[in-house]
Motif scaffolding. Structure first.
Motif, PDB file in Angstrom:
ATOM      1  N   HIS A 266     -15.375  69.477 -27.463  1.00 44.39           N
ATOM      2  CA  HIS A 266     -15.035  70.679 -26.698  1.00 44.39           C
ATOM      3  C   HIS A 266     -13.608  70.579 -26.152  1.00 44.39           C
ATOM      4  CE1 HIS A 266     -18.454  73.409 -26.432  1.00 44.39           C
ATOM      5  NE2 HIS A 266     -19.252  72.356 -26.490  1.00 44.39           N
ATOM      6  N   GLU A 267     -13.281  69.442 -25.574  1.00 46.11           N
ATOM      7  CA  GLU A 267     -11.942  69.265 -25.001  1.00 46.11           C
ATOM      8  C   GLU A 267     -10.869  69.318 -26.080  1.00 46.11           C
ATOM      9  OE1 GLU A 267      -9.314  66.032 -22.383  1.00 46.11           O
ATOM     10  OE2 GLU A 267     -11.435  65.623 -22.822  1.00 46.11           O
ATOM     11  N   ALA A 268     -11.114  68.648 -27.201  1.00 43.81           N
ATOM     12  CA  ALA A 268     -10.114  68.585 -28.263  1.00 43.81           C
ATOM     13  C   ALA A 268      -9.800  69.963 -28.829  1.00 43.81           C
ATOM     14  CB  ALA A 268     -10.597  67.655 -29.370  1.00 43.81           C
ATOM     15  N   PHE A 269     -10.816  70.772 -29.048  1.00 45.93           N
ATOM     16  CA  PHE A 269     -10.567  72.089 -29.628  1.00 45.93           C
ATOM     17  C   PHE A 269     -10.037  73.079 -28.590  1.00 45.93           C
ATOM     18  CE2 PHE A 269     -12.655  70.432 -33.307  1.00 45.93           C
ATOM     19  CZ  PHE A 269     -12.182  71.205 -34.357  1.00 45.93           C
ATOM     20  N   GLU A 270     -10.411  72.896 -27.334  1.00 49.70           N
ATOM     21  CA  GLU A 270      -9.849  73.755 -26.293  1.00 49.70           C
ATOM     22  C   GLU A 270      -8.363  73.459 -26.073  1.00 49.70           C
ATOM     23  OE1 GLU A 270     -12.302  73.062 -22.910  1.00 49.70           O
ATOM     24  OE2 GLU A 270     -14.052  74.098 -23.766  1.00 49.70           O
ATOM     25  N   LYS A 271      -8.007  72.162 -26.082  1.00 51.06           N
ATOM     26  CA  LYS A 271      -6.621  71.756 -25.812  1.00 51.06           C
ATOM     27  C   LYS A 271      -5.806  71.549 -27.083  1.00 51.06           C
ATOM     28  CE  LYS A 271      -7.831  69.461 -21.455  1.00 51.06           C
ATOM     29  NZ  LYS A 271      -7.834  68.164 -20.709  1.00 51.06           N
ATOM     30  N   LYS A 272      -6.468  71.676 -28.250  1.00 53.94           N
ATOM     31  CA  LYS A 272      -5.812  71.480 -29.545  1.00 53.94           C
ATOM     32  C   LYS A 272      -5.181  70.087 -29.639  1.00 53.94           C
ATOM     33  CE  LYS A 272      -4.996  76.443 -30.052  1.00 53.94           C
ATOM     34  NZ  LYS A 272      -6.319  76.637 -30.611  1.00 53.94           N
ATOM     35  N   ILE A 273      -6.017  69.088 -29.350  1.00 52.73           N
ATOM     36  CA  ILE A 273      -5.597  67.689 -29.386  1.00 52.73           C
ATOM     37  C   ILE A 273      -6.404  66.952 -30.447  1.00 52.73           C
ATOM     38  CG2 ILE A 273      -5.564  65.504 -28.098  1.00 52.73           C
ATOM     39  CD1 ILE A 273      -5.253  67.136 -25.542  1.00 52.73           C
ATOM     40  N   GLY A 274      -5.703  66.277 -31.362  1.00 54.05           N
ATOM     41  CA  GLY A 274      -6.374  65.393 -32.313  1.00 54.05           C
ATOM     42  C   GLY A 274      -7.256  66.078 -33.326  1.00 54.05           C
ATOM     43  N   ILE A 275      -6.915  67.296 -33.716  1.00 47.06           N
ATOM     44  CA  ILE A 275      -7.793  68.030 -34.641  1.00 47.06           C
ATOM     45  C   ILE A 275      -7.064  68.481 -35.901  1.00 47.06           C
ATOM     46  CG2 ILE A 275      -9.341  68.817 -32.821  1.00 47.06           C
ATOM     47  CD1 ILE A 275      -7.893  71.531 -32.890  1.00 47.06           C
ATOM     48  N   TYR A 276      -5.797  68.118 -36.047  1.00 46.54           N
ATOM     49  CA  TYR A 276      -5.013  68.612 -37.178  1.00 46.54           C
ATOM     50  C   TYR A 276      -4.712  67.510 -38.187  1.00 46.54           C
ATOM     51  CZ  TYR A 276      -4.309  72.612 -34.101  1.00 46.54           C
ATOM     52  OH  TYR A 276      -4.518  73.678 -33.282  1.00 46.54           O
ATOM     53  N   GLY A 277      -4.309  67.933 -39.399  1.00 39.71           N
ATOM     54  CA  GLY A 277      -3.888  66.987 -40.421  1.00 39.71           C
ATOM     55  C   GLY A 277      -5.004  66.049 -40.831  1.00 39.71           C
ATOM     56  N   SER A 278      -4.684  64.757 -40.839  1.00 45.84           N
ATOM     57  CA  SER A 278      -5.662  63.750 -41.273  1.00 45.84           C
ATOM     58  C   SER A 278      -6.501  63.215 -40.118  1.00 45.84           C
ATOM     59  CB  SER A 278      -4.929  62.583 -41.945  1.00 45.84           C
ATOM     60  OG  SER A 278      -4.018  61.985 -41.027  1.00 45.84           O
ATOM     61  N   SER A 279      -6.484  63.910 -38.989  1.00 43.06           N
ATOM     62  CA  SER A 279      -7.241  63.448 -37.819  1.00 43.06           C
ATOM     63  C   SER A 279      -8.723  63.327 -38.134  1.00 43.06           C
ATOM     64  CB  SER A 279      -7.061  64.415 -36.650  1.00 43.06           C
ATOM     65  OG  SER A 279      -5.729  64.422 -36.211  1.00 43.06           O
ATOM     66  N   TYR A 280      -9.359  62.344 -37.494  1.00 37.09           N
ATOM     67  CA  TYR A 280     -10.800  62.125 -37.615  1.00 37.09           C
ATOM     68  C   TYR A 280     -11.309  61.870 -36.208  1.00 37.09           C
ATOM     69  CZ  TYR A 280     -14.811  61.201 -40.683  1.00 37.09           C
ATOM     70  OH  TYR A 280     -16.005  61.280 -41.359  1.00 37.09           O
ATOM     71  N   THR A 281     -12.576  61.617 -36.056  1.00 40.52           N
ATOM     72  CA  THR A 281     -13.125  61.436 -34.718  1.00 40.52           C
ATOM     73  C   THR A 281     -12.470  60.280 -33.977  1.00 40.52           C
ATOM     74  OG1 THR A 281     -15.234  62.222 -35.608  1.00 40.52           O
ATOM     75  CG2 THR A 281     -15.269  61.237 -33.406  1.00 40.52           C
ATOM     76  N   ASN A 282     -12.239  59.169 -34.674  1.00 38.07           N
ATOM     77  CA  ASN A 282     -11.648  58.000 -34.005  1.00 38.07           C
ATOM     78  C   ASN A 282     -10.237  58.276 -33.500  1.00 38.07           C
ATOM     79  OD1 ASN A 282     -10.830  58.185 -36.687  1.00 38.07           O
ATOM     80  ND2 ASN A 282     -10.714  56.001 -37.004  1.00 38.07           N
ATOM     81  N   THR A 283      -9.401  58.913 -34.321  1.00 37.87           N
ATOM     82  CA  THR A 283      -8.039  59.205 -33.878  1.00 37.87           C
ATOM     83  C   THR A 283      -8.040  60.250 -32.764  1.00 37.87           C
ATOM     84  OG1 THR A 283      -7.820  60.781 -35.721  1.00 37.87           O
ATOM     85  CG2 THR A 283      -6.953  58.558 -36.054  1.00 37.87           C
ATOM     86  N   MET A 284      -8.949  61.213 -32.856  1.00 34.12           N
ATOM     87  CA  MET A 284      -9.087  62.213 -31.795  1.00 34.12           C
ATOM     88  C   MET A 284      -9.434  61.552 -30.468  1.00 34.12           C
ATOM     89  SD  MET A 284     -11.908  65.266 -31.491  1.00 34.12           S
ATOM     90  CE  MET A 284     -13.171  64.141 -30.842  1.00 34.12           C
ATOM     91  N   MET A 285     -10.376  60.626 -30.498  1.00 35.88           N
ATOM     92  CA  MET A 285     -10.787  59.929 -29.280  1.00 35.88           C
ATOM     93  C   MET A 285      -9.616  59.183 -28.646  1.00 35.88           C
ATOM     94  SD  MET A 285     -13.885  60.450 -28.322  1.00 35.88           S
ATOM     95  CE  MET A 285     -15.617  60.623 -28.706  1.00 35.88           C
ATOM     96  N   VAL A 286      -8.827  58.512 -29.473  1.00 34.85           N
ATOM     97  CA  VAL A 286      -7.668  57.793 -28.952  1.00 34.85           C
ATOM     98  C   VAL A 286      -6.671  58.760 -28.328  1.00 34.85           C
ATOM     99  CG1 VAL A 286      -5.639  56.427 -29.628  1.00 34.85           C
ATOM    100  CG2 VAL A 286      -7.910  55.790 -30.464  1.00 34.85           C
ATOM    101  N   GLU A 287      -6.435  59.910 -28.986  1.00 33.81           N
ATOM    102  CA  GLU A 287      -5.510  60.892 -28.434  1.00 33.81           C
ATOM    103  C   GLU A 287      -6.027  61.494 -27.130  1.00 33.81           C
ATOM    104  OE1 GLU A 287      -3.318  63.632 -30.837  1.00 33.81           O
ATOM    105  OE2 GLU A 287      -3.885  62.587 -32.683  1.00 33.81           O
TER     106      GLU A 287
END
Length: 238
Positions: free
Chosen positions: A178-199
């Motif tokens: 929810h946070e990632a898609f609301e703030k547009k963090i860690g969801i583009y390109g080759s991002s995956y759950t692990n990279t999103m979590m780190v971001e």
């Protein structure tokens, strides 16, 4: 409860086939079924959800019945990107999972996941709150100064290469998407759950990996998969 989300939403253009690569038959069995069988056989996996490319839902259910994948509970549609597909899978489990249930995310085109790898990622997640399958990196890595030269390298001892399966506690995973898609963090390109979590500021914990846990992206990968299967059939080899 331990729930597996199997991501099978890709079209597989790089494989150059007429059907999505997760549905290619290898020795009379679709690639996706090899993947699902690893989760079906594991005693700690309770339920399976497949996030699937549109138009193939009924085929997944039919294959599950044919190959006795009894733990399959949901087949849902993927998104335009892998992160949208994972997000759809996570959101679909709202009101189905508890805060501390373990969600294992895995690529449908990684059909050779070991029972020991699956076990370790769940054990580490239970202990630390998340876990990502990983292996040491054995090649030298250099940083480009320009297109033809460099003066900098990264010590391989400081690197890990990661893949799926990955495991997360449901509550934190649900809120993170929810946070990632609301703030547009860690969801583009080759991002995956692990990279999103780190971001998003999370610390990621490493679990055991396996070199045979290959991702079937090209025809060469498919031939390597066939070779692994033949090797397993040759029981006289030690």
């Amino acid at each position: 409860m331990n729930v597996a989300i199997i991501i099978a939403g890709g079209s597989g253009h790089r494989m150059g086939q007429d059907i999505p690569k997760q549905f290619i038959n290898v020795y009379d069995k679709p690639v996706l079924i090899y993947t699902l069988e690893s989760f079906q056989k594991h005693p700690k996996i309770d339920m399976i959800e497949v996030v699937c490319i549109d138009g193939w839902h009924e085929i997944v259910w039919a294959y599950a019945k044919q190959f006795n994948i009894t733990k399959l509970n949901w087949v849902i549609s993927g998104g335009e990107t892998v992160q949208e597909s994972i997000c759809n899978g996570v959101y679909n489990l709202e009101n189905q999972c508890e805060e501390d249930d373990i969600i294992i995310i895995h690529d449908g085109i990684r059909p050779l996941v070991d029972e020991t790898v699956l076990s370790d990622v769940m054990i580490k997640c239970q202990k630390y709150g998340n876990a990502v399958t990983s292996l040491p990196y054995n090649e030298q890595i250099f940083v480009m100064d320009d297109e033809i030269s460099t003066t900098k390298y990264i010590a391989r001892e400081t690197l890990r290469r990661v893949s799926t399966p990955q495991a997360y506690k449901f509550g934190k995973l649900f809120r993170a998407y929810h946070e990632a898609f609301e703030k547009k963090i860690g969801i583009y390109g080759s991002s995956y759950t692990n990279t999103m979590m780190v971001e998003l500021g999370e610390r990621i914990y490493f679990a055991a990996g396996s070199d045979k846990n290959i991702k079937l992206t090209t025809k060469d990968d498919l031939e390597l998969f066939k070779a692994h299967l033949k090797l397993e059939q040759d029981s006289w080899l030690k």
